[in-house]
Design a protein around this motif. Structure first.
Motif, PDB file in Angstrom:
ATOM      1  N   SER A   4      67.102  -4.188  42.792  1.00 23.97           N
ATOM      2  CA  SER A   4      68.370  -4.916  42.962  1.00 23.97           C
ATOM      3  C   SER A   4      68.222  -6.041  43.977  1.00 23.97           C
ATOM      4  O   SER A   4      68.671  -7.159  43.727  1.00 23.97           O
ATOM      5  N   ARG A   5      67.602  -5.740  45.104  1.00 21.97           N
ATOM      6  CA  ARG A   5      67.404  -6.759  46.154  1.00 21.97           C
ATOM      7  C   ARG A   5      66.436  -7.844  45.708  1.00 21.97           C
ATOM      8  O   ARG A   5      66.721  -9.027  45.829  1.00 21.97           O
ATOM      9  N   GLU A   6      65.281  -7.443  45.201  1.00 13.82           N
ATOM     10  CA  GLU A   6      64.220  -8.400  44.860  1.00 13.82           C
ATOM     11  C   GLU A   6      64.566  -9.285  43.668  1.00 13.82           C
ATOM     12  O   GLU A   6      64.187 -10.454  43.638  1.00 13.82           O
ATOM     13  N   LEU A   7      65.267  -8.725  42.690  1.00  9.56           N
ATOM     14  CA  LEU A   7      65.489  -9.449  41.430  1.00  9.56           C
ATOM     15  C   LEU A   7      66.960  -9.741  41.155  1.00  9.56           C
ATOM     16  O   LEU A   7      67.307 -10.169  40.060  1.00  9.56           O
ATOM     17  N   GLN A   8      67.806  -9.484  42.127  1.00  7.48           N
ATOM     18  CA  GLN A   8      69.242  -9.711  41.986  1.00  7.48           C
ATOM     19  C   GLN A   8      69.819  -8.969  40.781  1.00  7.48           C
ATOM     20  O   GLN A   8      70.687  -9.480  40.071  1.00  7.48           O
ATOM     21  N   ALA A   9      69.330  -7.765  40.566  1.00 12.69           N
ATOM     22  CA  ALA A   9      69.830  -6.924  39.481  1.00 12.69           C
ATOM     23  C   ALA A   9      71.089  -6.209  39.953  1.00 12.69           C
ATOM     24  O   ALA A   9      71.183  -5.811  41.112  1.00 12.69           O
ATOM     25  N   ASN A  10      72.058  -6.054  39.051  1.00 13.48           N
ATOM     26  CA  ASN A  10      73.279  -5.365  39.460  1.00 13.48           C
ATOM     27  C   ASN A  10      73.442  -3.996  38.809  1.00 13.48           C
ATOM     28  O   ASN A  10      74.425  -3.320  39.052  1.00 13.48           O
ATOM     29  N   PHE A  11      72.489  -3.577  37.990  1.00 13.77           N
ATOM     30  CA  PHE A  11      72.524  -2.248  37.391  1.00 13.77           C
ATOM     31  C   PHE A  11      71.098  -1.896  36.989  1.00 13.77           C
ATOM     32  O   PHE A  11      70.429  -2.700  36.335  1.00 13.77           O
ATOM     33  N   VAL A  12      70.620  -0.707  37.375  1.00 16.17           N
ATOM     34  CA  VAL A  12      69.232  -0.304  37.151  1.00 16.17           C
ATOM     35  C   VAL A  12      69.203   1.122  36.598  1.00 16.17           C
ATOM     36  O   VAL A  12      69.972   1.976  37.042  1.00 16.17           O
ATOM     37  N   ALA A  13      68.303   1.367  35.643  1.00 17.57           N
ATOM     38  CA  ALA A  13      68.113   2.709  35.083  1.00 17.57           C
ATOM     39  C   ALA A  13      66.633   2.873  34.739  1.00 17.57           C
ATOM     40  O   ALA A  13      65.885   1.889  34.716  1.00 17.57           O
ATOM     41  N   GLU A  14      66.211   4.105  34.481  1.00 13.32           N
ATOM     42  CA  GLU A  14      64.816   4.313  34.066  1.00 13.32           C
ATOM     43  C   GLU A  14      64.705   5.493  33.120  1.00 13.32           C
ATOM     44  O   GLU A  14      65.519   6.409  33.148  1.00 13.32           O
TER      45      GLU A  14
END
Length: 165
Positions: free
Chosen positions: A101-111
Protein backbone atom coordinates in the motif's frame (compact mmCIF):
# COMPACT_ATOMS: atom_id res chain seq x y z
CA UNK A 1 -1.82 0.86 12.53
CA UNK A 2 -3.10 -1.83 10.19
CA UNK A 3 -6.22 -0.81 8.24
CA UNK A 4 -9.29 -2.87 9.25
CA UNK A 5 -9.92 -4.04 5.66
CA UNK A 6 -6.46 -5.65 5.60
CA UNK A 7 -7.18 -7.58 8.81
CA UNK A 8 -10.61 -8.63 7.56
CA UNK A 9 -9.21 -9.77 4.24
CA UNK A 10 -6.40 -11.69 5.93
CA UNK A 11 -8.97 -13.50 8.05
CA UNK A 12 -11.09 -14.40 5.00
CA UNK A 13 -8.32 -15.75 2.80
CA UNK A 14 -7.57 -19.42 3.35
CA UNK A 15 -4.64 -21.56 2.19
CA UNK A 16 -5.19 -23.81 -0.84
CA UNK A 17 -4.43 -27.39 -1.92
CA UNK A 18 -3.01 -28.87 -5.16
CA UNK A 19 -3.49 -30.31 -8.74
CA UNK A 20 -1.61 -30.69 -12.28
CA UNK A 21 -1.74 -28.84 -15.75
CA UNK A 22 -0.66 -28.25 -19.39
CA UNK A 23 1.26 -25.21 -20.54
CA UNK A 24 0.12 -22.40 -22.84
CA UNK A 25 2.81 -20.47 -24.67
CA UNK A 26 1.53 -16.93 -25.21
CA UNK A 27 3.38 -13.64 -25.30
CA UNK A 28 3.60 -12.06 -21.87
CA UNK A 29 4.14 -8.39 -21.13
CA UNK A 30 5.52 -7.17 -17.82
CA UNK A 31 4.77 -3.57 -16.92
CA UNK A 32 7.76 -2.02 -15.17
CA UNK A 33 6.68 1.55 -14.64
CA UNK A 34 9.40 3.50 -12.92
CA UNK A 35 11.96 0.68 -12.98
CA UNK A 36 15.42 1.54 -14.26
CA UNK A 37 16.51 -2.11 -14.32
CA UNK A 38 14.75 -3.95 -17.15
CA UNK A 39 16.28 -7.33 -16.26
CA UNK A 40 13.14 -8.60 -14.50
CA UNK A 41 11.54 -11.65 -16.07
CA UNK A 42 9.04 -14.27 -15.02
CA UNK A 43 9.51 -17.99 -15.31
CA UNK A 44 7.52 -19.71 -18.04
CA UNK A 45 5.19 -21.21 -15.43
CA UNK A 46 4.63 -17.85 -13.69
CA UNK A 47 3.81 -16.19 -17.00
CA UNK A 48 1.48 -19.08 -17.93
CA UNK A 49 -0.42 -18.81 -14.62
CA UNK A 50 -0.75 -15.04 -14.95
CA UNK A 51 -2.05 -15.41 -18.52
CA UNK A 52 -4.53 -18.13 -17.43
CA UNK A 53 -5.76 -15.95 -14.58
CA UNK A 54 -6.39 -13.03 -16.93
CA UNK A 55 -8.09 -15.30 -19.48
CA UNK A 56 -10.37 -16.54 -16.70
CA UNK A 57 -11.15 -12.96 -15.58
CA UNK A 58 -11.92 -11.92 -19.16
CA UNK A 59 -14.22 -14.94 -19.57
CA UNK A 60 -16.19 -13.52 -16.64
CA UNK A 61 -16.29 -10.00 -18.20
CA UNK A 62 -13.75 -8.76 -15.62
CA UNK A 63 -10.87 -6.45 -16.46
CA UNK A 64 -7.50 -8.12 -16.92
CA UNK A 65 -4.91 -7.45 -14.25
CA UNK A 66 -1.70 -5.55 -14.96
CA UNK A 67 1.38 -7.44 -13.80
CA UNK A 68 3.38 -5.58 -11.14
CA UNK A 69 7.10 -6.25 -11.24
CA UNK A 70 7.49 -3.86 -8.29
CA UNK A 71 5.41 -6.09 -5.99
CA UNK A 72 7.12 -9.33 -7.10
CA UNK A 73 9.70 -9.20 -4.30
CA UNK A 74 6.88 -9.48 -1.73
CA UNK A 75 5.44 -12.62 -3.33
CA UNK A 76 8.89 -14.12 -3.71
CA UNK A 77 9.84 -13.38 -0.10
CA UNK A 78 6.62 -14.97 1.12
CA UNK A 79 7.32 -18.13 -0.90
CA UNK A 80 10.80 -18.26 0.66
CA UNK A 81 9.21 -17.94 4.09
CA UNK A 82 6.65 -20.70 3.46
CA UNK A 83 9.38 -22.99 2.11
CA UNK A 84 11.52 -22.34 5.21
CA UNK A 85 8.50 -23.28 7.39
CA UNK A 86 7.51 -26.24 5.20
CA UNK A 87 3.86 -25.19 5.10
CA UNK A 88 1.35 -22.82 3.57
CA UNK A 89 0.46 -19.70 5.48
CA UNK A 90 -0.63 -16.11 5.19
CA UNK A 91 1.64 -15.19 8.09
CA UNK A 92 2.84 -11.61 7.76
CA UNK A 93 0.08 -10.70 5.31
CA UNK A 94 -0.91 -7.51 7.13
CA UNK A 95 2.70 -6.28 7.00
CA UNK A 96 3.05 -7.25 3.30
CA UNK A 97 -0.20 -5.50 2.46
CA UNK A 98 0.84 -2.35 4.34
CA UNK A 99 4.19 -2.24 2.53
CA UNK A 100 2.54 -2.68 -0.86
CA UNK A 101 0.00 0.00 0.00
CA UNK A 102 2.77 2.45 0.93
CA UNK A 103 5.19 1.58 -1.88
CA UNK A 104 2.67 1.33 -4.72
CA UNK A 105 -0.18 3.53 -3.50
CA UNK A 106 -2.50 0.53 -3.43
CA UNK A 107 -5.76 0.95 -1.57
CA UNK A 108 -6.80 -2.72 -1.33
CA UNK A 109 -4.55 -5.81 -1.15
CA UNK A 110 -5.26 -9.56 -1.07
CA UNK A 111 -3.31 -12.77 -1.67
CA UNK A 112 -3.75 -16.41 -2.60
CA UNK A 113 -1.23 -19.10 -1.72
CA UNK A 114 -0.95 -22.74 -2.79
CA UNK A 115 1.56 -25.56 -2.97
CA UNK A 116 2.24 -28.84 -4.72
CA UNK A 117 0.33 -28.06 -7.92
CA UNK A 118 2.34 -29.45 -10.80
CA UNK A 119 1.14 -26.93 -13.36
CA UNK A 120 -0.25 -23.43 -13.75
CA UNK A 121 -3.61 -24.84 -14.83
CA UNK A 122 -3.88 -27.01 -11.75
CA UNK A 123 -3.01 -24.12 -9.44
CA UNK A 124 -5.72 -21.94 -11.00
CA UNK A 125 -8.23 -24.82 -10.87
CA UNK A 126 -7.44 -25.37 -7.17
CA UNK A 127 -7.95 -21.70 -6.37
CA UNK A 128 -11.20 -21.61 -8.32
CA UNK A 129 -12.52 -24.61 -6.33
CA UNK A 130 -12.17 -22.56 -3.13
CA UNK A 131 -14.82 -19.88 -2.71
CA UNK A 132 -12.44 -17.55 -0.83
CA UNK A 133 -9.70 -17.85 -3.45
CA UNK A 134 -12.17 -17.56 -6.31
CA UNK A 135 -13.59 -14.41 -4.75
CA UNK A 136 -10.09 -12.93 -4.65
CA UNK A 137 -9.42 -13.87 -8.28
CA UNK A 138 -12.71 -12.28 -9.31
CA UNK A 139 -12.19 -9.26 -7.04
CA UNK A 140 -12.07 -5.59 -7.98
CA UNK A 141 -8.31 -5.44 -8.48
CA UNK A 142 -6.20 -3.66 -11.08
CA UNK A 143 -2.77 -5.24 -10.51
CA UNK A 144 -1.24 -8.52 -9.49
CA UNK A 145 2.07 -10.27 -9.08
CA UNK A 146 2.92 -13.89 -8.49
CA UNK A 147 5.86 -16.05 -7.62
CA UNK A 148 6.29 -19.79 -8.00
CA UNK A 149 9.22 -21.29 -6.15
CA UNK A 150 10.39 -24.88 -5.61
CA UNK A 151 11.51 -26.28 -2.27
CA UNK A 152 14.55 -28.57 -2.06
CA UNK A 153 12.37 -31.58 -2.93
CA UNK A 154 10.99 -29.89 -6.05
CA UNK A 155 7.57 -29.10 -4.57
CA UNK A 156 6.17 -25.82 -5.94
CA UNK A 157 4.90 -23.03 -3.69
CA UNK A 158 2.71 -20.24 -5.08
CA UNK A 159 2.04 -16.74 -3.80
CA UNK A 160 -0.15 -14.39 -5.80
CA UNK A 161 -0.78 -10.87 -4.55
CA UNK A 162 -3.65 -8.76 -5.89
CA UNK A 163 -4.11 -5.04 -5.39
CA UNK A 164 -6.08 -2.06 -6.57
CA UNK A 165 -4.62 1.34 -7.35
Amino acid sequence: MIPPFVLLLAALIISCDSNPVAEEEEPFQVEQAGKADNSFSLSTEEAALFDLLNAYRQSRALSPLTFSAEAYEHAEAHNQFMISQGELSHEGFAERASKISRELQANFVAENVAKDYTSAEMALEGWLESSAHKSTIEGDFTHSTLSIMLDTKGNPYYTQIFFRK
